[in-house]
Scaffold this motif. Structure first.
Motif, short mmCIF file in Angstrom:
data_model
loop_
_atom_site.label_atom_id
_atom_site.label_comp_id
_atom_site.label_asym_id
_atom_site.label_seq_id
_atom_site.Cartn_x
_atom_site.Cartn_y
_atom_site.Cartn_z
N GLY A 47 0.82 -1.20 0.00
CA GLY A 47 0.00 0.00 0.00
C GLY A 47 0.86 1.25 0.00
O GLY A 47 1.84 1.32 0.74
N LEU A 48 0.49 2.22 -0.83
CA LEU A 48 1.23 3.49 -0.84
C LEU A 48 0.35 4.60 -1.39
O LEU A 48 -0.68 4.37 -2.01
N ASN A 49 0.78 5.83 -1.14
CA ASN A 49 0.14 7.02 -1.69
C ASN A 49 1.04 7.56 -2.80
O ASN A 49 2.21 7.85 -2.56
N ASN A 88 -3.54 4.35 -2.19
CA ASN A 88 -4.50 4.71 -1.16
C ASN A 88 -4.30 6.18 -0.78
O ASN A 88 -3.18 6.68 -0.82
N TRP A 90 -3.50 9.13 1.59
CA TRP A 90 -2.58 9.08 2.73
C TRP A 90 -3.33 9.07 4.06
O TRP A 90 -2.96 8.34 4.98
N ILE A 93 -4.33 5.53 5.01
CA ILE A 93 -3.43 4.43 4.61
C ILE A 93 -3.25 3.39 5.72
O ILE A 93 -3.15 2.19 5.45
N ILE A 94 -3.24 3.82 6.98
CA ILE A 94 -3.10 2.86 8.08
C ILE A 94 -4.40 2.10 8.29
O ILE A 94 -4.39 0.88 8.52
N LEU A 97 -4.57 -0.65 5.82
CA LEU A 97 -3.69 -1.76 6.19
C LEU A 97 -4.38 -2.65 7.20
O LEU A 97 -4.40 -3.88 7.06
N TYR A 102 -4.04 -4.43 1.91
CA TYR A 102 -2.72 -4.82 1.42
C TYR A 102 -1.91 -5.42 2.57
O TYR A 102 -2.34 -5.40 3.74
N ILE A 105 2.71 -1.40 4.35
CA ILE A 105 2.81 -0.04 3.83
C ILE A 105 4.26 0.26 3.51
O ILE A 105 5.13 0.18 4.38
N SER A 107 5.64 3.47 1.92
CA SER A 107 5.23 4.75 1.37
C SER A 107 5.85 5.92 2.12
O SER A 107 5.17 6.87 2.50
N MET A 109 6.84 6.29 5.13
CA MET A 109 6.14 6.54 6.38
C MET A 109 7.14 6.71 7.52
O MET A 109 7.89 5.79 7.86
#
Length: 266
Positions: A47-49, A88, A90, A93-94, A97, A102, A105, A107, A109
């Motif tokens: 998962g990432l932005n 996703n 931002w 995003i958590i 997860l 996904y 992460i 991304s 972070m």
């Protein structure tokens, strides 16, 4: 009567324990942890932005590229699987997860105490930090003290937002879904400064020309890690092993030179 009641209660207790043990055994036999699921499916989902160049962004042809994209591919190779990217927003995003959208992460972070309360992290693979960006020709902003009564932009939910919120006297903290939007508003004079990760800001400024300037002042020192659900210990250990090998082999240094123009691991 008491003996009969005791026998009945004892029977119920034994049955409950047996059922509980049976369910636990069933879960162990039939359930797969995330690492096992990844190995069985042959796919590691990340998962990432995608609004944070040079870490993760879309190029001119809308292809997803960046340091974290390349790193994800290398980690997946180490695990013997393919890499699948899921983008996703931002700010969620958590939550995504934890909702199993996904597997992890990757991304950019930053590892913070607040985030560590809800997810686990790998060891840092980058140590970044927040810095100030201003429009070229701005002579009245040199460091954070000069942000008094100024409008400052940052990415919503980022550590840039946290840094901005801690600076006293800022007139307004304007929050954006993507840091590139903040830079665009800065360039046209809608805001006075942007607070963003130094490596990301440096790359973006190099790509867009000389209309913006990255100041030398460093607001924070931030370790960046890969995020995992707290019960995914096996996946976390396997990914950490892959990271350690990639660093030892020099792969991380090559990715650094490719995306940042220098080796941050020296």
């Amino acid at each position: 009567m008491k003996k009969i009641l005791a026998i009945i209660m004892g029977t119920i207790l034994i049955a409950s324990v047996f059922i509980g043990c049976k369910n636990a055994t069933q879960k162990n036999e039939d359930g797969l942890n995330t690492l096992e699921k990844v190995k069985k499916s042959g796919v590691l989902t990340i998962g990432l932005n995608d609004t944070y160049p040079p870490m993760e962004f879309r190029d001119e042809s809308q292809k997803l590229v960046g340091f974290d994209i390349d790193l994800g591919e290398e980690i997946a190779k180490k695990l013997g699987v393919k890499c699948e990217i899921k983008t996703n927003e931002w700010k969620g995003i958590i939550l995504s997860l934890k909702a199993n959208k996904y597997d992890m992460i990757l991304s950019t972070m930053s590892i913070t105490d607040e985030r560590k309360k809800v997810i686990d992290f790998s060891n840092p693979y980058i140590v970044g930090g927040q810095r100030i960006v201003v429009k070229k020709g701005t002579d009245n902003i040199k460091d954070e003290k000069d942000l008094f009564n100024k409008v400052v932009g940052c990415q919503l939910g980022s550590t840039g937002e946290i840094s901005a919120s801690k600076i006293e006297g800022i007139k307004e903290v304007k929050k954006y879904d993507g840091v590139t939007e903040a830079f665009n508003d800065l360039a046209v004079g809608r805001i006075n400064a942007v607070i963003a990760d130094g490596q990301v800001a440096g790359y973006y400024l190099k790509k867009r020309g000389e209309d913006l300037v990255l100041l030398d002042a460093k607001l924070t020192k931030e370790p960046v890690g890969i995020g995992f659900r707290k019960d995914d210990k096996e996946l976390k250990e396997e990914v950490q092993k892959a990271l350690d090998e990639l660093k030892e082999e020099g792969t991380l240094s090559k990715l650094s030179e490719k995306w940042f123009g220098y080796d941050i691991y020296k």
